[in-house]
Design an enzyme around this catalytic site. Structure first.
Site, short mmCIF file in Angstrom:
data_model
loop_
_atom_site.label_atom_id
_atom_site.label_comp_id
_atom_site.label_asym_id
_atom_site.label_seq_id
_atom_site.Cartn_x
_atom_site.Cartn_y
_atom_site.Cartn_z
N GLU A 79 -28.82 -18.83 15.30
CA GLU A 79 -29.95 -18.35 16.10
C GLU A 79 -29.51 -18.21 17.54
OE1 GLU A 79 -32.45 -21.67 15.31
OE2 GLU A 79 -32.44 -21.21 13.18
N TYR B 112 -32.57 -29.92 13.79
CA TYR B 112 -32.82 -28.78 12.91
C TYR B 112 -31.73 -28.62 11.85
CZ TYR B 112 -35.89 -28.31 16.84
OH TYR B 112 -36.80 -28.60 17.81
N GLN C 243 -28.87 -24.89 16.28
CA GLN C 243 -29.23 -25.04 17.69
C GLN C 243 -29.36 -26.49 18.15
OE1 GLN C 243 -32.78 -22.69 18.76
NE2 GLN C 243 -31.37 -20.98 18.93
N GLU D 75 -32.44 -22.38 9.22
CA GLU D 75 -31.15 -23.09 9.18
C GLU D 75 -30.58 -23.10 7.76
OE1 GLU D 75 -33.81 -24.08 10.87
OE2 GLU D 75 -32.99 -23.84 12.88
N LEU E 270 -34.35 -17.04 11.82
CA LEU E 270 -34.63 -18.43 12.20
C LEU E 270 -34.84 -19.27 10.93
CD1 LEU E 270 -37.24 -19.42 14.95
CD2 LEU E 270 -36.15 -20.97 13.35
N HIS F 111 -34.95 -32.36 20.71
CA HIS F 111 -33.82 -31.80 21.45
C HIS F 111 -32.87 -32.90 21.90
CE1 HIS F 111 -37.07 -28.89 21.52
NE2 HIS F 111 -36.13 -27.97 21.55
#
Ligand SMILES: Cc1ncc(C[n+]2csc(CCOP(=O)(O)OP(=O)(O)O)c2C)c(N)n1
Ligand SMILES: [Mg+2]
Length: 736
Positions: free
Chosen positions: A424, A481, A477, A455, A453, A526
């Protein structure tokens, strides 16, 4: 419940009682008006179906003899033999566990292959079984382009999409592919499996790709027996869900009728081969003998249902078709069936005496072969960084971690024509953190590209592409994920060589931006630091570079390991260090490093040590390395001499190097930014104890928590004051 004996007798009585047909037809004549199926092909289909049926009977008999370990049958699904007949043996196939008819029919298309022996040795878990060597009962054969599957339903579909796309991409890039450029990837699966998100995602990925006009030579075959173990599929659901998908050609046929199945399969194969568009072949089948040998289907199916199924026996239908067009008399059809049964039974008796797989060494021989010397030689093929994508980053100037990865990717794209970089946002944008910036412009969209998008589909693309001859370098990313799609690594990628005795391999170097410390940004997803889920997968190499020079050199090593050994590598790149420049003081540039020379090499499983202090060994990785080096400098002021070991490889751990450095001080502090439970330090402690280290060990870790948003993240993440205090405590408590 229809037993094997009843099913057998039902065929003999029904076919034996058929009215005789006309005189023998002309060779090559269609067996039914308007059909493309000729007599020879129909008989070949019948033979394959009968072999498959008798294999199911034999598997049960072998179980009764104490040497049969698999009783899920293909009985009722043998119409899939006609699908094989409509394809070429060079079309890569990823088969449903009920595609025995397909397997037997494909084996007829290649000389010297005995599908009966193959399957029976699989049932017996024999070391002589040709695909998995007794590790699994699965349909697979390199010579037949049949790629073995796992038992996880639908998990092979993303890979199948990857194979289909890989065939075209390999041709476009001039890369050697095991299959011809006009090959079609065929994948079969059950009706219940079609609902699995893995299947739904793969079908969507195929449609999404075809919708954009890209070639997708993929034949999806749904073998719809109307039930998944005991749960009925809603009537009409498979058709409703797949017949009006953008980009997908939907064809349905009675999978119990060999003529209808063959004609529909020919048409579907033509769509996939000539139009390079995905086709969905929906075959209605029946299921005999329950879900598996242990299943009592009378508990959830009515006698009326079961006897209705019996009336649709595909073997009877094929025999009847042969009788009706004069190819066989009823007596000949029965005799042919019985003779095949005799041959299969004799082969089963032989399989009982076959050699079982023995000992861990034999079991693990194909798990993850390693040739470090060859990997080192391949890794040293690096090129000067002037080939890098960013001309601004010159070889003699120190670079950041992100720049180093970018330059290494460029270098590897330059030297390795099979390499493809995708994920992505990796293409036009150049990655969320700019790590793949400029690569698409320089190396083209065929080799550096954005994906949809999903995975799971990204990884499937990698696994299939690897089989097709490419060297896939996908990116996910964020670590959180990867967890979203992790089975494509765990169940699929990592097992490919194991379950194919090394005959199929899916080299892959997966880059994942991971770990925490993004200065309050993003919250948990994140800043995820959970990598236990990767470290426990047998054979997978997990790299975690912290320094720019290591990042580039380790990427070379991983690409080399993938190319040489077909290794599955996952590189966790610490996001928080991507653009870090300084180490101790603002402007010191201490986290920059010169891009490594082309011959610089970091072997898998070798650590890197900073300093030679004799008081304390700090063992760490990732962000922990930077924190430890900073703490180490402060400890030196207090007179505590530290050496800091960067693991660099989280699997396999550099146990020897760690032991050596641990013994040098007798005191080990493991600085682990991952969680206390399941984190890396658990493995390091164990490795040291296993290796015989008897000195002092302590560890500091992050909390067993998810990471919150904003400053609160600091409350659960390991920090420098905690490390420093633990180091001082450890040295003081164990001194004197
Ligand atoms: C991901 C996953 N979940 C559950 C199972 C257990 N399981 C094996 S077969 C099966 C039913 C599959 O039904 P279907 O796709 O219709 O295939 P059929 O057996 O009817 O041919 C289930 C639930 C599995 N193998 N994989
Ligand atoms: Mg089913």
């Amino acid at each position: 419940m229809t037993t094997a004996a009843e099913l057998d007798q039902h065929f003999i009585h029904t076919v034996g009682g058929l009215p005789g047909g006309p005189a023998r037809p002309e060779p090559g004549a269609p067996v039914r008006p308007g059909s493309g199926l000729d007599g020879d092909t129909l008989l070949a289909i019948f033979d394959a179906q009968a072999q498959s049926r008798h294999l199911d009977f034999a598997a049960r008999w072998m179980q009764q003899q104490g040497r049969g370990y698999y009783t899920i049958s293909s009985a009722g699904h043998e119409g899939n033999a006609a699908v094989a007949a409509a394809l070429r043996p060079s079309d890569p196939a990823l088969l449903h566990y009920r595609s025995g008819g397909f397997y037997c029919a494909r084996a007829q298309q290649v000389t010297g292959i005995d599908p009966v022996r193959d399957v029976l040795l699989g049932v017996a878990a024999s070391a002589d079984e040709p695909i998995a060597g007794g590790r699994h009962k699965v349909f697979g054969r390199a010579e037949l382009a049949v790629i073995p599957q796992t038992s996880t339903i639908a998990s092979h579909l993303p890979r199948a999409v990857g194979v289909a796309l890989g065939i075209g991409r390999a041709a476009k890039l001039g890369v050697a592919c095991p299959w011809p450029r006009d090959a079609v990837a065929v994948v079969s699966f059950g009706d219940a499996s079609a609902n699995h998100s893995t299947a739904a995602g793969a079908v969507n990925a195929a449609c999404h790709t075809a919708y954009q006009g890209f070639p997708v030579p993929l034949l999806l075959v749904c073998e719809d027996n109307g039930i998944g173990i005991s749960v009925p599929t809603p009537r009409g659901w498979v058709a409703a869900a797949h017949s009006a998908r953008p980009g997908l050609t939907y064809l349905a046929a009675d999978g119990c009728d060999p003529v209808a199945t063959y004609d529909a399969a020919v048409q579907a194969a033509w769509t996939a081969r000539s139009k390079r568009r995905p086709a969905f072949l929906h075959l209605s089948t029946v299921r005999f003998l329950g879900h598996a040998g242990s299943d009592v289907e009378t508990a959830y199916r009515s006698p009326a249902d079961l006897s209705a199924d019996l009336g649709r026996d595909p073997l009877v239908a094929t025999a009847a078709a042969a009788v009706q067009c004069g190819l066989l008399t009823p007596g000949e059809a029965v005799a042919r069936y019985v003779a095949i049964g005799g041959m299969v039974h004799a082969a089963a008796e032989q399989a009982l005496a076959s050699r079982p797989l023995e000992g861990a060494a034999e079991v693990m021989a194909s798990l993850a072969p390693r040739h470090p010397d060859r990997v080192a030689a391949a890794a040293r093929r690096g090129l000067p960084v002037s080939f890098g994508a960013e001309p601004a980053a010159l070889p003699h100037e120190p670079v950041t971690l992100a720049q180093a990865v970018n330059l290494a990717l460029a270098e590897l794209l330059e030297v390795e024509p099979r390499l493809c970089v995708f994920g992505e946002d990796v293409g036009r944008k150049g990655g969320v953190y700019g790590v793949t910036k400029g690569l698409q412009r320089r190396y083209g969209a065929a080799r550096v590209f954005d994906t949809l998008l999903d995975e799971q589909s990204i990884l499937g693309l990698a696994l299939g592409g690897g089989l097709a001859g490419l060297l896939p370098l996908p990116e996910v990313q964020y670590l959180a994920y990867l967890h979203n799609a992790e089975d494509q690594i765990r169940g699929e990628a990592a097992t490919q060589q194991f379950f194919s005795a090394g005959q199929f391999r899916n080299p892959v170097v997966l880059r994942v931006a991971g770990f925490a410390y993004q200065k309050g940004f993003g919250g948990h997803f994140h800043n995820d630091n959970a990598i236990g889920v990767l470290r426990d997968i047998p054979g997978v190499i997990v790299a975690s570079p912290a320094r720019p020079d290591d990042a580039a050199a380790m990427l070379r090593t991983c690409v080399a390991a993938a190319a040489v050994d077909g290794s599955v590598c996952v590189i966790i790149e610490p996001i928080a260090l991507y653009h870090t420049r300084d180490l101790h003081d603002d402007g010191d540039g201490g986290w920059l490093a010169p891009y490594p020379r082309p011959d610089a090499h970091v072997p898998v499983g070798r650590a890197r040590t900073y300093g030679d202090g004799r008081d304390l060994t700090m063992v760490t990785f990732g962000n922990g390395l930077r924190m430890s080096l900073r703490v180490g400098k402060r400890l030196a002021v207090r007179g505590i001499g530290v050496r800091v070991v960067d693991l660099r490889w989280l699997a396999p751990l550099p146990a020897e190097d760690v032991l050596h450095e641990a013994r040098a001080t007798g005191r080990v502090l493991i600085v682990d930014e991952t969680r206390r439970t399941g984190g890396v330090s658990e493995g390091v402690v164990t490795a040291l104890v296993d290796a015989g280290y008897r000195g002092v060990i302590s560890r500091v870790t992050s909390e067993d928590s998810f990471v919150p948003l904003g400053r609160a993240a600091e409350a659960v993440l390991l920090d420098e004051p905690t490390i420093e205090k633990a180091a001082i405590d450890l040295v003081q408590s164990s001194s004197g």
